[in-house]
Design an enzyme around this catalytic site. Sequence first.
Site: not given
Lengths: 362, 362
Positions: B117, B191, B232
Amino acid sequence: MEAIGITRLCHRNLLPTSNPSLTSTFISSFVIGRTSSHNYNRNFPKFLVSATMESSFKPEEARVPVELPLPAPPVTKFKIALCQLSVTTDKERNIVHAQRAIEDAADKGAQLILLPEIWNSPYSNDSFPVYAEDIDAGGDASPSTRMLSEVSRSRKITIIGGSIPERSGDKLYNSCCVFGKDGKLLAKHRKIHLFDIDIPGKMTFKESRTLTAGERPTIVDTEVGRIGIGICYDIRFQELAAIYAARGAHLLCYPGAFNMTTGPLHWELLQRARAADCQLYVATCSPARDGGSSYVAWGHSTLVGPFGEVLMTTEHEETTLVAEIDYSVIEQRRTYLPFQKQRRGDLYQLVDVERLTCKGAK
Amino acid sequence: MEAIGITRLCHRNLLPTSNPSLTSTFISSFVIGRTSSHNYNRNFPKFLVSATMESSFKPEEARVPVELPLPAPPVTKFKIALCQLSVTTDKERNIVHAQRAIEDAADKGAQLILLPEIWNSPYSNDSFPVYAEDIDAGGDASPSTRMLSEVSRSRKITIIGGSIPERSGDKLYNSCCVFGKDGKLLAKHRKIHLFDIDIPGKMTFKESRTLTAGERPTIVDTEVGRIGIGICYDIRFQELAAIYAARGAHLLCYPGAFNMTTGPLHWELLQRARAADCQLYVATCSPARDGGSSYVAWGHSTLVGPFGEVLMTTEHEETTLVAEIDYSVIEQRRTYLPFQKQRRGDLYQLVDVERLTCKGAK
């Protein structure tokens, strides 16, 4: 980047919302055919993305019906006991033995007692019909639950009574009874997901040969909080834990007898995952290991906190663990890591069918 | 036992089923009020239990729309590389550095490369707007993805390009680009769940101060299988992994930078839980730890197999891990432990909203 088209954008919400006036909703167009395309990423034209963003997120809709707030528990701190019992072929001995363990735990201040899966009988398809009791009939027809009722009343404790084989009409179930401190039966959970696995050379078991699966989740308000019940294999199904959490559970209790193959692989992992994902307490209780039995239990009864942290665990021998639960930690963890409120109801929704379809269910 | 009544039993299935003819269903009665009762266990009269049992289970309905079969992957065995990269404030250096790591991994036989990331920029709200690139414009507007495209084409490898800050109009995203071995962009994942947490004295971060959340899940067919992408914090949401699994994913890839608080608590736990619950491979890649940065990454890039077993992991230093993935293991695990087919669609249903509402979506 390459823009990859999609045939149609239909973003209106098609599932029930938290708006009570929305008592009916029409669902259409849900069956999606497989296409020949090998790319499944959606890149909507920008104006469509902008148009949908205003109406997106909807965390309150990620649980259908809407998630209930965590209720104020009757106690904040209390002691739980996990009685990891040895189990023999002598049912009377098993009952007396369990009673002693419960009384010892009560003497140590435990207000909630958790027993193992199938603690009055060997864990085998041959034994289930022989050791099964008619719980609904009670009395002499169910000496195991009679003992649990009596000791919960005499010691003023709550008991999650592990599980025993239950006979009901011509069916057998793997059933967990919950008794309040007045000795009354508060709930009975019949194992929902039967343990049918086949790992060649390691572990083969098919509960469905003799047992019938339960028909509903079981969540119960006790003197020590709102508790969701699962039995052993039920813990593999994250959806069950999630709908208990959405019904406001403080604690999930799983009597379970993972074996020597799935135990080391998954027993602690699943407990920690359920606790961390739902941000609540998880307690498990296994029979002690008996290397001479046909089904050898892994043991390792455990209490896990709402960060997924192991608070108390044991090896495989017979023992009783006593530890404190502090429910105030749940709210703290959910404030620190607020992902219960960050879900994307616009992207996924978990439906609790019983709450959705049965008025008055909770 | 005590029989505890329920006001109404309405067991008809109110959600879409796998029956394509059922293109519309009327939903009613979904809002459940809180009652004064403290017991939530349902003990239907026996005849009702018997009546409903015949129509229950419905594992195929536990995923809405119905779960897709696991597709035959283009390769069964292949090597994956996890490039745990050091990240500096020098963007050009970061790009050259990443390219070298990718080329080294390709030299070692890796056919799939996973990057961390935010590998071209420090992980901070101050840096995101400065280091952001216009991925859709490409070329000079996105030197990071241009490099990924070129190296994937020149080395004939698939790259899950970690993530970089993306500028799109007046918005910033945390975005992961997937390149095929011809250098073409196959997918871009923004994301979905922004990292907004506040653990006093330990870790506070609010991505939503600068970033906008993505609007959809991303699953992509590559030369090395069907891959679901999360970044994440996306890994905390079990529903995302579950809908990827229901779309036929072989592998989930999560570039991620868990920190020194949530890393030791949850990083490995969540990876193992997603893999074990979905019975597929999970790969993660973190930046290497830099104790001098404002956000200190935990490291510990990991490959997890479909039993939830850690196949390969590292500490926090910069390194590249290369290991083999064998997709035939997925089917084997699902045969051993068939819980993907044992779900109780009569009790819970996970709805994939995009597939439900968008014709042609998958």
